[in-house]
Design an enzyme around this catalytic site. Structure first.
Site, mmCIF file in Angstrom:
data_model
loop_
_atom_site.group_PDB
_atom_site.id
_atom_site.type_symbol
_atom_site.label_atom_id
_atom_site.label_comp_id
_atom_site.label_asym_id
_atom_site.label_seq_id
_atom_site.Cartn_x
_atom_site.Cartn_y
_atom_site.Cartn_z
ATOM 1 N N LYS A 140 -33.102 20.171 13.660
ATOM 2 C CA LYS A 140 -32.263 20.424 14.098
ATOM 3 C C LYS A 140 -32.212 20.004 15.563
ATOM 4 O O LYS A 140 -32.699 20.919 16.331
ATOM 5 C CB LYS A 140 -31.769 21.054 13.599
ATOM 6 C CG LYS A 140 -29.564 21.287 14.457
ATOM 7 C CD LYS A 140 -29.037 22.620 14.643
ATOM 8 C CE LYS A 140 -29.282 23.472 15.454
ATOM 9 N NZ LYS A 140 -28.362 24.296 16.322
ATOM 10 N N ALA B 89 0.998 -1.344 0.015
ATOM 11 C CA ALA B 89 -0.121 -0.277 -0.242
ATOM 12 C C ALA B 89 0.441 1.404 -0.099
ATOM 13 O O ALA B 89 0.614 1.966 0.631
ATOM 14 C CB ALA B 89 -0.614 -0.495 1.341
ATOM 15 N N ALA B 90 2.263 1.266 -0.488
ATOM 16 C CA ALA B 90 2.737 2.097 -0.733
ATOM 17 C C ALA B 90 2.730 3.249 -1.472
ATOM 18 O O ALA B 90 3.643 4.196 -1.578
ATOM 19 C CB ALA B 90 4.227 2.102 0.004
ATOM 20 N N TYR C 64 -32.258 31.251 17.241
ATOM 21 C CA TYR C 64 -30.867 31.637 17.158
ATOM 22 C C TYR C 64 -30.451 33.449 16.924
ATOM 23 O O TYR C 64 -31.456 33.794 16.516
ATOM 24 C CB TYR C 64 -30.463 31.325 15.811
ATOM 25 C CG TYR C 64 -28.885 31.731 15.491
ATOM 26 C CD1 TYR C 64 -27.936 32.341 17.017
ATOM 27 C CD2 TYR C 64 -28.334 32.699 14.323
ATOM 28 C CE1 TYR C 64 -26.412 32.513 16.481
ATOM 29 C CE2 TYR C 64 -26.588 33.236 14.079
ATOM 30 C CZ TYR C 64 -25.470 32.956 15.253
ATOM 31 O OH TYR C 64 -24.447 33.197 14.936
ATOM 32 N N ALA D 281 -52.827 31.485 15.807
ATOM 33 C CA ALA D 281 -52.270 31.090 14.316
ATOM 34 C C ALA D 281 -51.539 32.614 14.464
ATOM 35 O O ALA D 281 -52.076 33.541 14.141
ATOM 36 C CB ALA D 281 -53.298 30.876 13.464
ATOM 37 N N ALA E 162 -48.918 24.568 10.459
ATOM 38 C CA ALA E 162 -47.707 25.047 8.997
ATOM 39 C C ALA E 162 -46.961 26.191 9.084
ATOM 40 O O ALA E 162 -47.194 26.961 10.051
ATOM 41 C CB ALA E 162 -49.071 24.727 7.934
ATOM 42 N N LYS F 204 -3.951 6.456 -2.706
ATOM 43 C CA LYS F 204 -4.828 5.715 -3.411
ATOM 44 C C LYS F 204 -5.989 5.075 -2.562
ATOM 45 O O LYS F 204 -7.222 4.694 -2.966
ATOM 46 C CB LYS F 204 -3.486 4.746 -4.550
ATOM 47 C CG LYS F 204 -4.472 3.284 -5.032
ATOM 48 C CD LYS F 204 -4.518 3.114 -6.671
ATOM 49 C CE LYS F 204 -3.398 2.304 -6.969
ATOM 50 N NZ LYS F 204 -2.685 1.794 -8.022
ATOM 51 N N ARG G 62 -2.006 8.089 -11.054
ATOM 52 C CA ARG G 62 -3.613 8.192 -12.339
ATOM 53 C C ARG G 62 -4.524 8.745 -11.883
ATOM 54 O O ARG G 62 -5.670 8.815 -12.396
ATOM 55 C CB ARG G 62 -3.801 6.611 -12.995
ATOM 56 C CG ARG G 62 -2.250 7.414 -14.512
ATOM 57 C CD ARG G 62 -2.097 5.519 -14.886
ATOM 58 N NE ARG G 62 -1.655 4.178 -13.590
ATOM 59 C CZ ARG G 62 -1.538 3.350 -14.257
ATOM 60 N NH1 ARG G 62 -2.114 3.248 -14.959
ATOM 61 N NH2 ARG G 62 -0.433 2.418 -12.995
#
Ligand code: UD1
Ligand code: CA
Length: 461
Positions: free
Chosen positions: A349, A8-9, A385, A421, A378, A21, A14
């Site tokens: 979130k 794996a060195a 924040y 509302a 709705a 890689k 390419r």
């Protein structure tokens, strides 16, 4: 003791990438990770990864796996595959090994069964090589034979025209008797087109000293990755293998060509994955759940009989029978309890939505603790924040928040309360109260009719 050396060195020039890689991901796991996973069932006592380019990153990845018997050996200069294996031996990592498998970090789709077949093919001769047949063998080392016996491997750049016509090629994977390997590596030269120590040159040496056997495996298992097109091809093989495994285990995959499930994902029998589903990371999907179409879930838990449609979700939990989507974004820390709903054009979130609570349309719910049986109308926004800090909204069990309400956090709506509302709510609402914040309404009788009449007269003038 049985051991493996994983090469794996190399840089992977390419691929044109800053990432080494073998750390390029395919179906959610680095190429090197696939190789290490494939050898795992063989129960080898030691696995040595030869690292070079991006060595610190590769070492970090290997160390992070916490493999018993795993270690990395640096190869400071890439002087060939033979030099790489010799470096591993010289580092003393394989001193008590009796058999050494050589694997390539850029040949990720090899299976445990083929590795077992390679060992079995060796029996007690010095070496066995894993081979495959290719319609276009360009670039690979060719397998030279005399009758049934393998006599040598010749690299493309060192081959004669006649040798280039051979369609049986070296996959780069070998099983060696450790003592024979050590002896042969000591006799390698760099007398070849690339001026490198070729591991493949051990084959001619060992063929003369007890023989070399071979085992042919399907080409898609041993496809190497040298460029981006080959990376995509090998990823398709691995992806399909994951999906085949899920289908055998009872998962309904409606269109495997349009379904993307990463290596570490778990999907239970009788779950359904609809087209356009992408499951990443540690995502888990339980029985009876339906995911998709077109949903991308990363580190998400979807519990039994939940549905997740046209959704992007990260680090979230969707409880039993909960429903999400369409066009829904669940961000980190969101939890929907049993039967809860996050409907169309809803973003959440760090929201904890209690059992049976509904947020059906066009809302933002962030940093929120929502009780059971709550209805959020709705267009409701938790205003979490203020430009400096994030604040929490708490909504008690059975509360009803009317449509188009701004809940300016920190704020608490008590259990059973109503919010009218269109309100902007800036102070806490007591349990079972009604909170309403609206301007006085004016009604001017006949105003619209008079306006139309004025326009009609104006038009005639
Ligand atoms: C090699 C084989 C070729 C075979 C092909 C299969 C040799 C000389 N050739 O060619 O017969 O058909 O693989 O894919 O072995 N590496 C190191 N250190 C080095 C050189 C290479 O760790 O000094 C690693 C690379 O990172 C790679 C692997 O060894 O993982 C193979 O090397 P690469 O240069 O890709 O060899 P190929 O030219 O593909
Ligand atoms: Ca290669």
């Amino acid at each position: 003791m049985n051991a493996a050396v994983v090469l794996a060195a190399g840089k992977g020039t390419r691929l044109r990438s800053a990432t080494p890689k073998v750390l390029h991901p395919a179906a959610g796991r680095p190429l090197l990770g696939w190789v290490l996973e494939a050898q795992h069932p063989l129960g080898l006592a030691r696995v040595v990864v030869v690292v070079g380019h991006g060595g610190d990153d590769v070492r970090g990845y290997v160390d992070g796996l916490g493999m018993p018997g795993g270690r990395c050996v640096p190869q400071a200069e890439q002087r060939g595959t033979g030099h790489a294996v010799r470096t591993a031996l010289d580092a003393g990592a394989l001193d008590d090994a009796t058999e050494v498998l050589v694997l390539a970090g850029d040949v990720p789709a090899v299976t445990p069964a083929s590795l077992e077949a390679l060992r079995a093919a060796r029996g007690d001769v010095p070496a066995a090589v894993m081979t495959t047949r290719l319609a276009d063998p360009t670039g690979y080392g060719r397998i030279l034979t005399d009758g049934d016996r393998i006599t040598a491997i010749v690299e493309e750049r060192d081959a004669t025209d006649a040798q280039r016509g051979v369609d049986r090629v070296n996959t780069g994977l070998f099983a060696f008797d450790a003592t024979a390997l050590r002896g042969a590596l000591g006799r390698l030269t760099t007398d070849n087109a690339q001026g490198e120590e070729y591991l493949t040159d051990t084959v001619a040496l060992l063929a003369a000293e007890g023989g070399v056997t071979g085992v042919d495996v399907p080409a898609d298992e041993v496809a190497g990755v040298n460029d981006r097109a080959q990376l995509a091809a090998v990823e398709a093989t691995l992806r399909r293998r994951i999906l085949d495994g899920l289908m055998v285990a009872g998962v309904r995959v409606v269109d495997p060509a349009a379904t993307y499930v990463d290596a570490e994902v778990e999907v239970a029998a009788d779950a359904t994955l609809l087209p356009g589903t992408m499951l990443h990371g540690r995502t888990r999907v339980a029985a009876g759940a339906v995911v998709g179409p077109h949903s991308r879930l990363t580190d998400v838990v979807v519990e039994a009989d939940a549905t997740v449609t046209y959704t992007v979700a990260v680090e979230a939990r969707v409880g039993p029978r909960a429903t999400v989507g369409p066009y829904t974004h669940l961000r980190a820390g969101t939890v929907l309890e049993a039967g809860a709903k996050a409907g169309g054009f809803v973003e959440m979130k760090k929201a904890h939505i209690g059992e049976g609570s509904k947020v059906p349309h066009l809302s933002y719910v962030g940093d929120a603790e929502v009780g059971r049986g709550v209805n959020v109308g709705a267009g409701v926004v938790t205003v979490n924040y203020d430009g400096f800090t994030k604040s929490v909204t708490t909504i008690g069990d059975g509360a009803f928040v009317g449509s188009d309400t701004m809940l300016v956090a920190p704020i608490e709506v008590g259990p059973g309360a109503y919010v009218g509302a269109g309100s902007v709510i800036t102070t806490d609402v007591p349990a079972d109260a009604l909170a309403l914040e609206r301007g006085e309404r004016r009604t001017i009788e006949g105003w619209a009719a008079r306006k139309r009449e004025r326009h009609r007269k104006g038009d005639q003038a």
